[in-house]
Design a protein around this motif. Sequence first.
Motif, PDB file in Angstrom:
ATOM      1  N   THR A 108       1.174  -1.153  -0.398  1.00 63.81           N
ATOM      2  CA  THR A 108       0.075   0.011  -0.144  1.00 63.81           C
ATOM      3  C   THR A 108       1.027   1.548  -0.120  1.00 63.81           C
ATOM      4  O   THR A 108       2.020   1.449   1.232  1.00 63.81           O
ATOM      5  CB  THR A 108      -0.587   0.058   0.589  1.00 63.81           C
ATOM      6  OG1 THR A 108      -0.098   0.036   2.346  1.00 63.81           O
ATOM      7  CG2 THR A 108      -1.945  -1.003   1.272  1.00 63.81           C
ATOM      8  N   VAL A 109       0.598   1.431  -0.474  1.00 67.68           N
ATOM      9  CA  VAL A 109       2.137   3.402  -0.764  1.00 67.68           C
ATOM     10  C   VAL A 109       0.505   4.466  -0.467  1.00 67.68           C
ATOM     11  O   VAL A 109      -0.814   4.829  -0.331  1.00 67.68           O
ATOM     12  CB  VAL A 109       1.399   3.742  -2.704  1.00 67.68           C
ATOM     13  CG1 VAL A 109       2.461   5.400  -2.600  1.00 67.68           C
ATOM     14  CG2 VAL A 109       2.324   2.965  -2.981  1.00 67.68           C
ATOM     15  N   ALA A 110       0.958   5.510   0.729  1.00 68.29           N
ATOM     16  CA  ALA A 110       0.756   6.456   1.302  1.00 68.29           C
ATOM     17  C   ALA A 110       0.084   7.325   0.798  1.00 68.29           C
ATOM     18  O   ALA A 110       1.139   7.936  -0.429  1.00 68.29           O
ATOM     19  CB  ALA A 110       1.303   6.270   2.486  1.00 68.29           C
ATOM     20  N   PRO A 111      -1.227   8.299   0.603  1.00 65.83           N
ATOM     21  CA  PRO A 111      -1.735   9.360  -0.363  1.00 65.83           C
ATOM     22  C   PRO A 111      -0.152  10.476  -0.462  1.00 65.83           C
ATOM     23  O   PRO A 111       0.564  10.642   1.077  1.00 65.83           O
ATOM     24  CB  PRO A 111      -2.761   9.599   0.147  1.00 65.83           C
ATOM     25  CG  PRO A 111      -2.925   8.547   1.502  1.00 65.83           C
ATOM     26  CD  PRO A 111      -2.214   8.191   1.852  1.00 65.83           C
ATOM     27  N   ARG A 112       0.042  10.795  -1.176  1.00 66.72           N
ATOM     28  CA  ARG A 112       0.786  11.995  -0.808  1.00 66.72           C
ATOM     29  C   ARG A 112       0.123  13.121  -0.728  1.00 66.72           C
ATOM     30  O   ARG A 112      -1.345  13.736  -0.544  1.00 66.72           O
ATOM     31  CB  ARG A 112       1.716  12.555  -1.816  1.00 66.72           C
ATOM     32  CG  ARG A 112       2.491  11.414  -2.439  1.00 66.72           C
ATOM     33  CD  ARG A 112       2.440  11.815  -3.956  1.00 66.72           C
ATOM     34  NE  ARG A 112       4.400  12.021  -4.339  1.00 66.72           N
ATOM     35  CZ  ARG A 112       4.944  13.077  -5.058  1.00 66.72           C
ATOM     36  NH1 ARG A 112       4.080  12.927  -5.696  1.00 66.72           N
ATOM     37  NH2 ARG A 112       6.367  12.393  -5.643  1.00 66.72           N
TER      38      ARG A 112
END
Length: 185
Positions: free
Chosen positions: A5-9
């Motif tokens: 999962t990529v954390a939102p910028r």
Amino acid sequence: MNEPTVAPRAPKRKPAAERYLELWLFRSRWLMAPFYVGLVFALAALFFVFVQAAIKDLSHLGSMSPEEAILMALTLIDLSLAGNLLLIVIFSGYENFVSKIDTGDDEDRPGWMGTVDFSGLKLKLVASIVAISAIALLKAFMELAEGKDISDRHLAWLVGIHLVFVISGVLLALMDWLASKTDKH
């Protein structure tokens, strides 16, 4: 298979100078408010002229010919259309460019308030101007029919100006119609 999962910028913050400039530009819309107040004074002046015209014309109502009564009515209609035009500009302009007018739950609030965008405002303005021009032209024709001396040049100018307003209105409506048919970008 588990994908990482990529954390939102977090949105990139604008420089302070840019934020202050944009805030200042946004608040500058309030410079338009005195224009609308000035238009309210113009509406009051138009009301004063309307009352004067009504008193003057109604004072000799018993001796009026039908044509004079029609001319009186056209004059008063002309002034009321000009007043309507001012109200449309005041309300719509203020709401579109300065701030929403909070009337609470007032049942007398016109149904079109808050729904007329800039395009609708232009069309309402042109329609009012065409109506005012048509009344001025009709008054001139009636005065001519009564035997008053109206120069051909004056009449030609009235017809020409009216046609310019009509053609402008049709072209504005056509442009708005074409714009509504194109994809929004």
